[in-house]
Write a protein that holds these residues in place. Structure first.
Motif, mmCIF file in Angstrom:
data_model
loop_
_atom_site.group_PDB
_atom_site.id
_atom_site.type_symbol
_atom_site.label_atom_id
_atom_site.label_comp_id
_atom_site.label_asym_id
_atom_site.label_seq_id
_atom_site.Cartn_x
_atom_site.Cartn_y
_atom_site.Cartn_z
ATOM 1 N N PHE A 31 -26.464 5.610 13.026
ATOM 2 C CA PHE A 31 -27.157 4.656 13.892
ATOM 3 C C PHE A 31 -27.314 3.310 13.187
ATOM 4 O O PHE A 31 -27.044 2.243 13.762
ATOM 5 N N ILE A 32 -27.713 3.362 11.919
ATOM 6 C CA ILE A 32 -27.924 2.130 11.149
ATOM 7 C C ILE A 32 -26.604 1.386 10.949
ATOM 8 O O ILE A 32 -26.542 0.158 11.015
ATOM 9 N N ARG A 262 -36.418 -8.216 8.918
ATOM 10 C CA ARG A 262 -36.881 -7.952 10.286
ATOM 11 C C ARG A 262 -36.792 -6.476 10.641
ATOM 12 O O ARG A 262 -37.486 -5.998 11.521
ATOM 13 N N HIS A 263 -35.904 -5.744 9.980
ATOM 14 C CA HIS A 263 -35.732 -4.326 10.293
ATOM 15 C C HIS A 263 -36.342 -3.430 9.221
ATOM 16 O O HIS A 263 -35.896 -2.305 9.018
ATOM 17 N N LEU A 264 -37.374 -3.934 8.567
ATOM 18 C CA LEU A 264 -37.969 -3.208 7.446
ATOM 19 C C LEU A 264 -38.362 -1.765 7.786
ATOM 20 O O LEU A 264 -38.059 -0.859 7.009
ATOM 21 N N PRO A 265 -39.018 -1.504 8.940
ATOM 22 C CA PRO A 265 -39.409 -0.109 9.237
ATOM 23 C C PRO A 265 -38.225 0.852 9.268
ATOM 24 O O PRO A 265 -38.304 1.965 8.745
ATOM 25 N N LEU A 266 -37.101 0.403 9.834
ATOM 26 C CA LEU A 266 -35.919 1.254 9.898
ATOM 27 C C LEU A 266 -35.386 1.533 8.486
ATOM 28 O O LEU A 266 -34.961 2.652 8.170
ATOM 29 N N PHE A 267 -35.409 0.507 7.631
ATOM 30 C CA PHE A 267 -34.960 0.706 6.252
ATOM 31 C C PHE A 267 -35.881 1.668 5.503
ATOM 32 O O PHE A 267 -35.430 2.458 4.675
ATOM 33 N N MET A 268 -37.193 1.601 5.816
ATOM 34 C CA MET A 268 -38.126 2.512 5.152
ATOM 35 C C MET A 268 -37.824 3.952 5.567
ATOM 36 O O MET A 268 -37.857 4.873 4.758
ATOM 37 N N LEU A 269 -37.477 4.126 6.840
ATOM 38 C CA LEU A 269 -37.106 5.455 7.329
ATOM 39 C C LEU A 269 -35.844 5.945 6.600
ATOM 40 O O LEU A 269 -35.747 7.091 6.167
ATOM 41 N N ALA A 322 -24.721 -11.725 1.208
ATOM 42 C CA ALA A 322 -23.634 -12.500 1.797
ATOM 43 C C ALA A 322 -23.298 -12.007 3.196
ATOM 44 O O ALA A 322 -22.797 -12.764 4.027
ATOM 45 N N SER A 323 -23.566 -10.731 3.476
ATOM 46 C CA SER A 323 -23.100 -10.164 4.743
ATOM 47 C C SER A 323 -24.204 -9.862 5.739
ATOM 48 O O SER A 323 -23.948 -9.728 6.924
ATOM 49 N N GLY A 324 -25.436 -9.733 5.278
ATOM 50 C CA GLY A 324 -26.506 -9.352 6.188
ATOM 51 C C GLY A 324 -26.551 -7.866 6.461
ATOM 52 O O GLY A 324 -27.252 -7.413 7.357
ATOM 53 N N ALA A 325 -25.775 -7.083 5.719
ATOM 54 C CA ALA A 325 -25.826 -5.625 5.844
ATOM 55 C C ALA A 325 -26.155 -5.040 4.479
ATOM 56 O O ALA A 325 -25.562 -5.426 3.475
ATOM 57 N N TYR A 326 -27.102 -4.111 4.460
ATOM 58 C CA TYR A 326 -27.564 -3.551 3.189
ATOM 59 C C TYR A 326 -26.773 -2.289 2.855
ATOM 60 O O TYR A 326 -25.897 -1.873 3.609
ATOM 61 N N GLY A 327 -27.073 -1.670 1.720
ATOM 62 C CA GLY A 327 -26.435 -0.411 1.344
ATOM 63 C C GLY A 327 -27.200 0.766 1.931
ATOM 64 O O GLY A 327 -28.433 0.730 1.987
ATOM 65 N N GLU A 358 -37.222 -2.934 -2.265
ATOM 66 C CA GLU A 358 -35.879 -3.456 -2.475
ATOM 67 C C GLU A 358 -35.543 -4.538 -1.449
ATOM 68 O O GLU A 358 -35.068 -5.619 -1.793
ATOM 69 N N VAL A 359 -35.802 -4.235 -0.167
ATOM 70 C CA VAL A 359 -35.445 -5.189 0.890
ATOM 71 C C VAL A 359 -36.262 -6.476 0.743
ATOM 72 O O VAL A 359 -35.745 -7.578 0.902
ATOM 73 N N LEU A 360 -37.554 -6.310 0.412
ATOM 74 C CA LEU A 360 -38.403 -7.493 0.270
ATOM 75 C C LEU A 360 -38.005 -8.328 -0.950
ATOM 76 O O LEU A 360 -38.130 -9.547 -0.942
ATOM 77 N N ALA A 361 -37.498 -7.656 -1.994
ATOM 78 C CA ALA A 361 -37.176 -8.375 -3.235
ATOM 79 C C ALA A 361 -35.758 -8.937 -3.231
ATOM 80 O O ALA A 361 -35.381 -9.679 -4.137
ATOM 81 N N LEU A 362 -34.978 -8.589 -2.208
ATOM 82 C CA LEU A 362 -33.558 -8.919 -2.198
ATOM 83 C C LEU A 362 -33.286 -10.410 -2.432
ATOM 84 O O LEU A 362 -32.436 -10.792 -3.228
ATOM 85 N N SER A 363 -34.040 -11.236 -1.727
ATOM 86 C CA SER A 363 -33.858 -12.675 -1.817
ATOM 87 C C SER A 363 -34.088 -13.175 -3.245
ATOM 88 O O SER A 363 -33.282 -13.926 -3.797
#
Lengths: 459, 118
Positions: A31-32, A262-269, A322-327, A358-363
């Motif tokens: 899904f992700i 913006r999709h932090l909850p989904l990443f936490m899941l 660079a891509s807007g898609a995480y691992g 991780e997502v919050l620190a990415l920048s």
């Protein structure tokens, strides 16, 4: 569930809870991937930007994903899972990358992903129990691989230091690591001998790199100051180009970071799911780890994957920004953390927290990495060193397994298949060629046994 | 002088392999994806050769994002022919990714094709 059979450590039958975990997680990762929020394959990630921005179609992106992943699924993921009985990210997450992007509708993605999860758990269970019952048990023979892998993996920081900082520092690091291994064996016989050496090696490499970058920055600043003081006509080419060229990268990076945030909850899941899978001890995150998990050496597996992660953080961070898609597995720190968690519930909470961080620190990580070119170099050298160390270890381990399975004939078949693959221009990825050869060799020896042409070495 | 930058896991090997060919008119230097992206944008370099295990990810890195997919091509794990390489160069591709275990074949092929274009 036949729990009596599952008692042996090499025979990893999955429990119902473990099977459901894998299926649910595959549904989630597909899904992700469909949402283009994360993909596992580092090679596919750079291509996601065009897809997200609508410049590339779903089918074209699926083709890229399939082309870059297929070899790793069939060449690395499947043989590794068969030989260890432990799942790995190439077998689990690369197909869900493809299936997710392939799905034309949002709701189809989790269905396809879940279906793949089911194929994996039931297929592996079946193949594993059949293989263990054969007269020539090549899966147990493959356990031979763990010793060379573990001990040679200890050396990877030394190789990276040598490649990046030359023979002298590399030689010193080698002596220090060897001394630490011997010392650990003598003083703390209960812990894995390479663990302290590996930690020291990785920290030394990072230390050298940070030091070099800081010195270079100081030098650049001093030169710029000198140039402006002298009032020269050209104010420093490097600086000028860097200043007005930094904008496109910065704006691209911050847009991507914002999208992911913006999709932090989904990443936490997702983080919770991956961490729970690692905690279930039927999954190994790195090339070396599956063999350790299979043996039940969770603490060692955690160390190996923890140090391995340093080779991947800069790569994952920059491609994600660079891509807007995480691992799918983030910076892969959730693997070692997961192995060490006491139960799935704690693992879920901790995994979610790790991904949020991780997502919050990415920048911020991207900004720091932009200023540390040597550190980014180090991660490339680390990945290259991991490949070199594991290449030898896996080849040697496979030949040892061949020897256990079939003596000289086994070595001839497995070594021969490896050499044949080389001479044919490596249709199978080099890293996976030897374990794949052990499986083919094992099947062949069983056929020879059945034809009365071969007597198994053991009983 | 055509300037080629290398990056990714096998960047040192690619540079070494190409330097050994002793081709005229090209200069090859070890770099990394972020610096190379900026240099290619700014016209300070002409081509980028990246390597990694898949032939795409680490090798191309941020380059696809900053230069756009039309300028980039990955061979993945496949080995291209001379004609394919020439066709890609004529299309204006500047960034190439390939697999680390195929450096010995692809790096000379790319370097010769680039050198031949002058």
């Amino acid at each position: 569930m036949n729990s009596v059979l599952a008692a042996s450590s090499t025979d990893l039958e999955l429990s119902l809870a473990q099977q459901l975990t894998v299926i649910a997680l595959c549904a989630l990762t597909a899904f992700i991937s469909h949402m283009a929020l994360a993909v596992f394959n580092d090679g596919v990630r750079p291509f996601m930007l065009d897809f997200i921005q609508g410049r590339s179609t779903r089918s074209a992106t699926t083709a890229v994903s399939f082309g870059l992943s297929a070899g790793f699924i069939f060449g690395l993921g499947a043989p590794m899972a068969l030989s260890t009985g432990v799942l790995n990210p190439w077998l689990v997450f690369l197909p869900t990358d493809i299936l997710g992007i392939l799905s034309p509708k949002k709701w189809i993605a989790p269905l396809l992903g879940g279906a793949w999860g089911a194929v994996v758990v039931f297929g592996l269970n079946g193949a594993n129990s059949i293989a263990h019952d054969l007269p020539v048990d090549f899966l147990t023979a493959l356990q031979q691989m763990s010793t060379p892998i573990l001990f040679l993996f200890t050396l990877f920081p030394v190789l990276a230091i040598t490649k990046q900082f030359g023979r002298l520092r590399g030689g010193i690091a080698a002596v220090v690591e060897l001394a630490l291994v011997v010392m650990t064996m003598k003083i703390w016989p209960d812990i894995f001998p390479g663990s302290i050496a590996m930690a020291v090696g990785v920290l030394t490499l990072i230390g050298f790199a940070v030091n070099k970058d800081l010195a270079q920055r100081k030098l650049d600043r001093a030169e710029a100051a000198k140039a402006s003081a002298a009032g020269g006509p050209a104010p420093e080419v490097k600086n000028g180009a860097g200043d007005d060229a930094e904008d496109p990268m910065a704006s691209l990076f911050s847009a991507s970071a914002l999208r992911l945030r913006r999709h932090l909850p989904l990443f936490m899941l997702l983080g919770a799911g991956v961490c729970v899978l690692a905690q279930s001890h039927v999954f190994g995150g790195g090339e070396a780890t599956s063999f350790l998990i299979a043996k039940g050496d969770y603490a060692e597996a955690a160390q190996v994957d923890f140090y391995r992660a340093f080779g991947f953080v800069p790569l994952i961070a920059t491609t994600a920004l660079a891509s807007g898609a995480y691992g799918i597995a983030g910076f892969t720190f959730v693997y070692p953390i997961g192995y060490l968690m006491p139960n799935p519930f704690v693992a879920a909470v901790v995994g979610a927290a790790v991904f949020a961080l991780e997502v919050l620190a990415l920048s911020a990580i991207g900004k720091i990495l932009g200023k540390l070119p040597s550190v980014r170099d180090s991660s490339e050298h680390l990945r290259s060193a991991i490949g070199d160390a594991l290449g030898l270890a896996i080849l040697f381990g496979s030949l040892m397994a061949a020897n256990v399975m079939g003596g000289g004939l086994g070595i001839l078949i497995v070594g021969g298949l490896y050499l044949l693959n080389e001479s044919m221009g490596r249709p199978v990825v080099r890293m996976a060629a030897a374990p794949a050869a052990v499986i083919v060799g094992g099947v062949l020896l069983n056929i020879l046994y059945w034809l009365d042409l071969f007597t198994p070495i053991k009983g | 002088m055509t300037k080629i930058l290398t990056g990714g896991v096998g960047k040192a090997e690619v540079t070494e392999t190409v330097k050994k060919l002793g081709l005229d008119g090209i200069e090859i230097t070890v770099s990394n994806d972020m610096d190379a992206a900026m240099k290619l944008r700014g016209g300070q370099a002409d081509y980028f050769l990246g390597t990694c295990h898949t032939g795409a990810g680490a090798s191309l890195g941020v380059l696809v994002g900053l230069l756009g997919k039309p300028a980039c091509h990955t061979f993945g794990r496949s080995v291209p022919t001379e004609d394919e390489v020439n066709a890609l160069l004529s299309e204006g591709k500047k960034v190439f990714g390939f697999a680390i275990d195929q450096i010995d074949v692809i790096a000379p092929l790319m370097a010769r094709a680039i050198a031949a274009r002058g």
